[in-house]
Design an enzyme around this catalytic site. Structure first.
Site, mmCIF file in Angstrom:
data_model
loop_
_atom_site.group_PDB
_atom_site.id
_atom_site.type_symbol
_atom_site.label_atom_id
_atom_site.label_comp_id
_atom_site.label_asym_id
_atom_site.label_seq_id
_atom_site.Cartn_x
_atom_site.Cartn_y
_atom_site.Cartn_z
ATOM 1 N N LYS A 1 0.852 -1.192 0.000
ATOM 2 C CA LYS A 1 0.000 0.000 0.000
ATOM 3 C C LYS A 1 0.889 1.244 0.000
ATOM 4 O O LYS A 1 1.921 1.294 0.696
ATOM 5 C CB LYS A 1 -0.894 -0.032 1.240
ATOM 6 C CG LYS A 1 -1.934 1.071 1.332
ATOM 7 C CD LYS A 1 -2.784 0.831 2.574
ATOM 8 C CE LYS A 1 -3.837 1.913 2.790
ATOM 9 N NZ LYS A 1 -4.661 1.626 3.998
ATOM 10 N N SER B 1 -9.379 1.757 3.392
ATOM 11 C CA SER B 1 -8.524 2.505 2.487
ATOM 12 C C SER B 1 -7.520 1.657 1.720
ATOM 13 O O SER B 1 -6.850 2.143 0.811
ATOM 14 C CB SER B 1 -7.776 3.587 3.260
ATOM 15 O OG SER B 1 -6.908 3.026 4.236
ATOM 16 N N SER C 1 -9.921 -0.648 7.459
ATOM 17 C CA SER C 1 -9.246 -0.378 6.192
ATOM 18 C C SER C 1 -8.498 -1.554 5.599
ATOM 19 O O SER C 1 -8.051 -1.484 4.457
ATOM 20 C CB SER C 1 -8.289 0.812 6.345
ATOM 21 O OG SER C 1 -9.021 2.014 6.429
#
Length: 541
Positions: free
Chosen positions: A126, A206, A230
């Site tokens: 990420k 996210s 997330s």
């Protein structure tokens, strides 16, 4: 966790029935009504493996025999990123050194000097995880300049384990902590990530790009981060496995923060065994806090044999959450029935104190974000504090192309400091109530875990409206710092729904072992079909 401990864990995982949790390509094809001999969407000509279903132990066995190289595996994933990712926009950039990393792993394999289960395995990160050789932006143009000076601790651990750092994934900008009505999966750097199952639907956030990339078989594993939901929400919504570790098990050093009181990075994969093996490397023998290390979290996996992954006699509390709708509730009913048929005892529960947790969590996070983002920005080139970020967004129109708001930034700037007694009382109450909500529920019913729906069916992506994501199941474990694990449970109108499993503090090993048994019983994984849209007449399963 040293090499010997990792080797012990790997041997136990391979020998034990965690492997039985891996989806069987023929069985999945039969359930879909397709020819099991036909090439799947994840098959790669000449590679000899199906990227949709292959596991790390299977890859390592092939590399050990010399029938597969890390370089060939890495090229296959890079090829899929090139050919498939234009549909979903999940990967921001690939590492220019990925093939050199793979070649180094192949040399170790030839010498018989492999570094553990992730040696030669491609991993996506990420884009809020620092990498010294690639940009780390948190999706914001404010950080799109020079890369950080050093790797995050978790990246150092991956490199030492021989993993191939394949690239960086898109995310909800600033991990969805900028605007009051954000659109998950959108960032100014990467644009909008789409859900691979139905392209006009949202991937949740996210860790949107990490989950969508795994669903599309663009990497073997990926790293996400979570403050509250997330990792697990995008895992559920993209039909993969996501583990939010116990707080402190994985170092947060070098990861763009929201709150040190709740933030953690964690592994995401297409199956539980790959998730567990990645956690063993990420935990590295301990974490940032004094609340325990990898040994306490993963010790149960080291003894994982057939009995450890049987559901017979396991007690699971089902928290239905009917607010997520009748279709999701029907998936939970079918899930409970399948678990009962495997010998598990399923009782219905409602963890207490949820309204108070919802009332307190957001104000506490505002104060913590101001403190922690200022500290992080001090290590990077660009805006040096939250006030500077707010001004940057005001003066850069590209930051406003999907939504213009930065209400959370502005509220955090005005929030009481973390030295304020009212804030301290709020965080103390949050910790107490969240831990009690799980501890009391587990104890009252003598449970091995609490289960809940991870997510509703993915909503349509709409910049003007923002998300439709009131999903309370992730909050108790997120605020308590306890582990949670999402595994695929079923679908509604072609859209995946996950089952979220939660257990006590630093019971990560037990939770992963249970999750493997649940995964094996449910067999709910399905490859995405990249449908442009879907109508309401589709059936759930």
């Amino acid at each position: 966790m040293g090499k010997r401990s990792i080797a012990t864990l790997t041997a136990a995982l391979v020998a034990g029935s965690l492997l039985t949790g891996v989806p069987n390509p023929g069985a999945v094809a039969a359930e879909r009504g397709t020819d099991p001999s036909a090439p799947s969407a994840g098959s790669s000509p000449g590679l000899g493996v199906d990227l949709d279903t292959v596991t790390i132990p299977e890859l390592q066995a092939r590399m050990g025999r010399g029938s597969l190289t890390s370089a060939a595996l890495t090229r296959a994933y890079l090829g899929r990123i090139k050919n498939v990712d234009p549909k979903i926009h999940s990967v921001l950039r690939t590492s220019p050194t990925a093939l050199r990393q793979a070649a180094a792993s192949d040399a170790r394999h030839r010498r018989g000097e492999t570094l553990g289960p992730l040696d030669g395995i491609p991993v996506l990160l990420k884009d809020n995880v620092n990498t010294r050789d690639m940009s780390t932006t948190a999706g914001s143009l404010a950080l799109a300049g020079s890369p950080p000076d050093t790797d995050a601790v978790l990246v150092t651990r991956l490199r030492k384990a021989g993993a191939v750092i394949l690239g960086k994934t898109n995310l909800s900008e600033w991990a969805n902590f900028r605007a009051a009505k954000p659109t998950s999966g959108w960032s100014a750097v990467g644009g909008q990530t789409n859900n691979p199952y139905v392209l006009d639907r949202n991937p949740c956030g996210s860790s949107s790009g990490s989950a969508a990339a795994l669903a599309a078989s663009l990497s073997q594993v990926a790293i996400g981060t979570e403050t509250d939901g997330s990792i697990v929400c995008p895992a559920g919504m993209n039909g993969i496995v996501g583990h939010k570790p116990s707080l402190g098990l994985v170092s947060q050093s070098g990861v763009v923060p929201i709150s040190a009181e709740q933030d953690t990075a964690g592994p995401m994969a297409r199956n539980v065994i790959d998730t567990a093996l990645t956690l063993a490397v990420l935990s590295g023998g301990g974490g940032d806090s004094a609340r325990g290390g990898a040994a306490g979290g993963l010790g149960d996996l080291q003894g994982a044999k057939g009995a450890a992954t049987s559901l017979r006699g396991k007690r699971i509390g089902l928290w239905r959450l009917p607010s997520l709708g009748p279709d999701v509730d029907a998936v939970m009913t079918r899930t409970a029935n399948k678990l009962r048929k495997s010998g598990a005892v399923v009782v219905e529960v409602t963890p207490p104190y949820q309204a108070r947790l919802a009332e307190l969590e957001f104000p506490a996070l505002l104060s913590e974000f101001h403190r922690d983002i200022d500290a992080y920005l001090g290590t990077r080139k660009g805006p040096k504090d939250l006030a500077g970020l707010i001004e940057f967004n005001r003066t850069h129109p590209a930051e406003q192309t999907c939504f213009a708001g930065q209400e959370l930034f502005e509220q955090a700037l005005a929030a009481p400091p973390t030295t304020d007694p009212k804030y301290r009382a709020m965080r103390a109450e949050l910790k107490d109530l969240s831990q009690r909500s799980l501890d009391e529920t587990l104890a009252a019913h003598d449970l091995d875990a609490i289960a809940a729906p991870t997510n509703p069916p993915a909503w349509t992506t709409d910049c003007a409206r923002g998300d439709n994501d009131v999903i309370p199941s992730s909050t108790p474990a997120a605020v308590a710092g306890y582990p949670s694990l999402s595994v695929p449970a079923g679908t509604v109108n072609e859209l995946p729904v996950g089952l979220l499993l939660m257990s006590g503090d630093h019971q990560d090993g037990k939770l992963l072992s249970l999750g493997a048994a649940v995964e094996h019983r449910l067999k709910a994984w399905r490859a995405p079909r990249y449908l442009p849209t879907v109508g309401s007449s589709a059936t759930s399963r």
